[in-house]
Write an enzyme that holds these catalytic residues in place. Structure first.
Site, PDB file in Angstrom:
ATOM      1  CD  GLU A  56     -17.977 -10.864 -10.644  1.00  0.00           C
ATOM      2  OE1 GLU A  56     -16.749 -11.317 -11.167  1.00  0.00           O
ATOM      3  OE2 GLU A  56     -18.807  -9.966 -11.404  1.00  0.00           O
ATOM      4  CB  CYS A  69     -19.440  -4.633  -7.390  1.00  0.00           C
ATOM      5  SG  CYS A  69     -20.804  -3.714  -8.029  1.00  0.00           S
ATOM      6  CG  HIS A 129     -21.580  -7.731 -10.865  1.00  0.00           C
ATOM      7  ND1 HIS A 129     -20.209  -7.969 -10.882  1.00  0.00           N
ATOM      8  CD2 HIS A 129     -21.945  -6.843 -10.519  1.00  0.00           C
ATOM      9  CE1 HIS A 129     -19.644  -6.592 -10.526  1.00  0.00           C
ATOM     10  NE2 HIS A 129     -20.718  -5.976 -10.257  1.00  0.00           N
TER      11      HIS A 129
HETATM   12  N1  PCA Z   1     -22.794  -1.899  -9.619  1.00  0.00           N
HETATM   13  C1  PCA Z   1     -21.304  -1.212  -9.500  1.00  0.00           C
HETATM   14  C2  PCA Z   1     -21.115  -0.624  -7.993  1.00  0.00           C
HETATM   15  C3  PCA Z   1     -22.501  -0.640  -7.343  1.00  0.00           C
HETATM   16  C4  PCA Z   1     -23.235  -1.582  -8.427  1.00  0.00           C
HETATM   17  O1  PCA Z   1     -24.390  -2.096  -8.309  1.00  0.00           O
HETATM   18  C5  PCA Z   1     -19.998  -2.213  -9.911  1.00  0.00           C
HETATM   19  O2  PCA Z   1     -20.348  -3.257 -10.539  1.00  0.00           O
HETATM   20  O3  PCA Z   1     -19.143  -2.014  -9.201  1.00  0.00           O
END
Ligand code: PCA
Length: 215
Positions: free
Chosen positions: A80, A143, A167
């Protein structure tokens, strides 16, 4: 030796597992060459996730923090680029709360850029045969909340720490019984991707040099 804190999330949204949790558990058991690895597992709860991250950083005193989470539906690993100062979701968190357009830090900056060399990480992942793309939004769920909390903590209290968010997509076991097509990677690939994210960050100093090549 660089001390690295890797974090992951518990399952959410009706899933039995969270691929970030499976991968970080595996890395905690196997270790990571050349670094001192610490791990922490965070709740998918707006009111406690940031404090849990802060406690883990206080406990482990890391040089580098990489937080990982699931982005179900994305086809590859997505480091990200930017965290925004907002909580916003239609899907309640694991405590049943669903904030709308809420600041994470009152009077905090609108956003922070990552401290990770995301373009270099994407390039290294692709070289290793793992699909990857720089992401310009971590959403406004947990996240992004943890990512923003991390970058705000670094900016205001721990300027020597590098940090950011990666991610990961679904792991195969989450999709084998689905009938709607959803991309996924093997757990081995996700584990390898986090290894590459750490090693690339530890060895890269200048992301700008590779940014244009991967745009
Ligand atoms: N993904 C979610 C929250 C926890 C996770 O593993 C997100 O992308 O916000």
């Amino acid at each position: 030796m660089t001390r690295v804190l890797l974090t992951a999330f518990e399952p959410f949204g009706g899933e039995q597992v969270n691929p970030s949790q499976l991968a970080v558990q595996r890395l905690a058991a196997e270790g990571l060459d050349g670094v001192e690895l610490r791990t922490a597992f965070l709740p998918v709860v707006y009111d406690t996730a940031g404090d849990a991250l802060r406690a883990a950083i206080a406990e482990h005193d890391p040089d580098l923090v990489i937080c990982a989470g699931e982005a179900g539906g994305r086809f590859g690993i997505t480091p990200e680029k930017v965290a925004i100062n907002r909580n916003d979701t239609a899907m309640p968190d694991n405590a049943g709360r669903a904030p709308v357009d809420e600041p994470i830090v009152a009077d905090g900056p609108v956003g922070y850029f990552t401290g990770l060399p995301v373009a270099a990480i994407v390039e290294a992942l692709r070289d290793a045969g793992i699909p990857a793309e720089v992401s310009w939004t971590a959403g406004a769920y947990l996240c992004n909340n943890v990512f923003y909390s991390l970058m705000h903590l670094i900016a205001t209290e721990r300027p020597s720490v590098r940090g950011g968010f990666v991610h990961v997509p679904y792991v195969h076991e989450q999709v084998v019984r689905r009938t709607d097509a959803k991309p996924s990677l093997s757990l081995d690939e996700i584990v390898q991707a986090l290894r590459i994210a750490v090693s690339t960050t530890v060895h890269a100093t200048d992301d700008a040099a590779v940014g244009a090549a991967t745009a």
